[in-house]
Design a protein around this motif. Sequence first.
Motif, mmCIF file in Angstrom:
data_model
loop_
_atom_site.group_PDB
_atom_site.id
_atom_site.type_symbol
_atom_site.label_atom_id
_atom_site.label_comp_id
_atom_site.label_asym_id
_atom_site.label_seq_id
_atom_site.Cartn_x
_atom_site.Cartn_y
_atom_site.Cartn_z
ATOM 1 N N TYR A 145 0.968 -1.175 -0.657
ATOM 2 C CA TYR A 145 0.163 -0.064 0.428
ATOM 3 C C TYR A 145 0.722 1.194 0.007
ATOM 4 O O TYR A 145 2.154 0.520 0.394
ATOM 5 C CB TYR A 145 -0.528 -0.455 1.199
ATOM 6 C CG TYR A 145 -1.601 -1.163 1.631
ATOM 7 C CD1 TYR A 145 -1.193 -2.311 1.454
ATOM 8 C CD2 TYR A 145 -3.005 -1.187 1.345
ATOM 9 C CE1 TYR A 145 -2.044 -3.465 2.277
ATOM 10 C CE2 TYR A 145 -4.102 -2.282 1.164
ATOM 11 C CZ TYR A 145 -3.163 -4.015 1.721
ATOM 12 O OH TYR A 145 -4.080 -4.534 1.612
ATOM 13 N N THR A 189 5.967 1.385 -4.359
ATOM 14 C CA THR A 189 4.859 0.438 -4.352
ATOM 15 C C THR A 189 3.942 -0.939 -5.253
ATOM 16 O O THR A 189 3.970 -1.460 -5.174
ATOM 17 C CB THR A 189 3.626 1.139 -4.152
ATOM 18 O OG1 THR A 189 3.018 1.871 -2.878
ATOM 19 C CG2 THR A 189 2.367 -0.056 -3.544
ATOM 20 N N ARG A 219 0.890 -6.948 5.811
ATOM 21 C CA ARG A 219 1.058 -6.572 4.371
ATOM 22 C C ARG A 219 2.332 -5.383 5.031
ATOM 23 O O ARG A 219 3.680 -5.260 5.874
ATOM 24 C CB ARG A 219 -0.117 -5.265 4.528
ATOM 25 C CG ARG A 219 -0.164 -4.503 5.711
ATOM 26 C CD ARG A 219 -0.434 -2.547 5.299
ATOM 27 N NE ARG A 219 -1.127 -1.751 6.454
ATOM 28 C CZ ARG A 219 -1.481 -0.889 6.170
ATOM 29 N NH1 ARG A 219 -2.361 -0.347 5.535
ATOM 30 N NH2 ARG A 219 -1.605 0.074 8.057
ATOM 31 N N VAL A 269 3.754 -0.938 4.138
ATOM 32 C CA VAL A 269 2.722 0.050 3.251
ATOM 33 C C VAL A 269 4.619 1.177 2.686
ATOM 34 O O VAL A 269 5.209 1.088 3.799
ATOM 35 C CB VAL A 269 2.593 1.072 4.687
ATOM 36 C CG1 VAL A 269 2.144 2.846 4.093
ATOM 37 C CG2 VAL A 269 1.489 0.654 4.983
ATOM 38 N N GLY A 286 -5.591 -7.030 5.062
ATOM 39 C CA GLY A 286 -4.559 -7.352 4.542
ATOM 40 C C GLY A 286 -4.482 -8.722 3.523
ATOM 41 O O GLY A 286 -4.396 -8.935 1.937
ATOM 42 N N ASP A 323 -8.197 -7.921 1.201
ATOM 43 C CA ASP A 323 -7.174 -7.534 -0.056
ATOM 44 C C ASP A 323 -6.449 -8.478 -1.075
ATOM 45 O O ASP A 323 -6.820 -8.870 -1.671
ATOM 46 C CB ASP A 323 -6.498 -6.647 0.217
ATOM 47 C CG ASP A 323 -7.223 -5.596 0.887
ATOM 48 O OD1 ASP A 323 -8.719 -5.850 0.740
ATOM 49 O OD2 ASP A 323 -6.852 -4.615 1.644
#
Length: 448
Positions: free
Chosen positions: A227, A239, A296, A298, A331, A334
């Motif tokens: 993300y 990303t 996840r 970032v 996450g 997703d």
Amino acid sequence: MSKPIHFPPDFLWGSATSAYQIEGAPLADGAGHSIWTRFAATPGKIANGDTGDIACDHYHRWREDVALMRSLGLKAYRFSVSWSRILPQGTGAVNEAGIAFYEKLIDELLANGIEPMLTLYHWDLPAALDDRGGWLNPAIADWFADYARVLFERFDGRVCFWTTLNEPWVVTDGGYLHGPLAPGHRNLYEAPIASHNLLRAHGAAVKVYREIGKHRIGLVVNIEPKYPASDEPQDIAATRRADAYMNRQYLDPVFHGHYPAELKEIFGAAWPDWPREDFDLIGQKLDYIGINYYTRSVCRHEETNWPLKVAAVRQTQSTHMETGWEVFPQGLTDTLVEFRRRYGDLPVYVMENGSTFYDPPNAEDGQMHDPLRVDCLKKNLHALHAAIEQGVDLRGYMVWSLLDNLEWSLGFAKRFGIVHVNFETQQRTPKDSALLYAQVVASNGACL
Ligand SMILES: N=[N+]=NCCCCNC(=O)[C@@H]1[C@H]2[C@H](O)[C@@H](O)[C@H](O)[C@@H](CO)[C@@H]12
């Protein structure tokens, strides 16, 4: 009151482990050295000087551990085979004592109504093959296919769920690019070659299975959704690079027949021009995909970060993993929904999901309380169900891990087990998370 959640009627609830992390006795009964017996014997490579020489002593306690799985009501058990128990030199003569160990385990699982899910490779390459270049030698695709054929011939039918590789990204990133994992290389030119040969070996093994196998075979990848830290173009681009490097580097060649373009940008001159025919081998049709989800990332642009030029922005609520893996159940949803969008409706199994926290000492009531892991497990299972409600063909979930075990170069201090292991006495004690998971399995998720 939220409405009770139900998983599909035949949803496969299980747990996962791997050979070097739990078995111990890595050289027993004719087994050969692996890159992990060598790595563990190299001072400074594993925290606290820990090794897999004993681990959970599963090599001797396998019957007790199957009984433990039965007591929790598990429907499946995902384990890996140590290649160098079967072929001590990596190729050539079969070590029948190695076959016998896994045959006993498989038959005991079946006798207890537990589905064996066998991973051919979970990082412990025979040292004799590493001496011949290991994953850097293109011949390894044939070596791996020959090893796989031995196990297919002996166990197919009793084993109906086969996995070729566990997490080729970790094997490559940890073992060849950054070096914290065996065989400990740190080389920009080696990493793409090792990664590509892993995928070629995967394809070669699937090809053999299509000749002689009668059940299901797939690949297990770790997916860490990325993300952007901001909507700055540099962070968006960072990303995309991170997603291409960690996630799409494996799924795109397997399902789309090519690598993401970002990899040439990341590796530059170290990125070869791959032979077109390799992608015909790599792209063998699979019966399922296995996804390991932990956290996840970032991402933001970081010019000094080699070689991706990406930095992860640390988040607040993290597990006690070395690099602080964020607890981010969304996450998982997703990841599963995005897999379906990008690669289609292949059956999916979550083959690993779990967390490590410093478990409080045994309480006065003798129960091993692990509230943080219980909370994390509940949230992840709700996230799993959300993916099913969004149309993902999710067939099963293997919690990582059944037992506290050797967390690779981090040693025994990082405990992922739903069952506590006292490594002095080898006593197993189910934690609260195991009692919760047993209820989840018994109610097919309705208790959540
Ligand atoms: N930042 N960050 N990154 C997260 C990337 C995850 C990479 N590591 C894994 O997935 C390994 C997998 C392995 O199969 C098992 O053998 C390990 O014990 C577990 C726990 O570590 C997980």
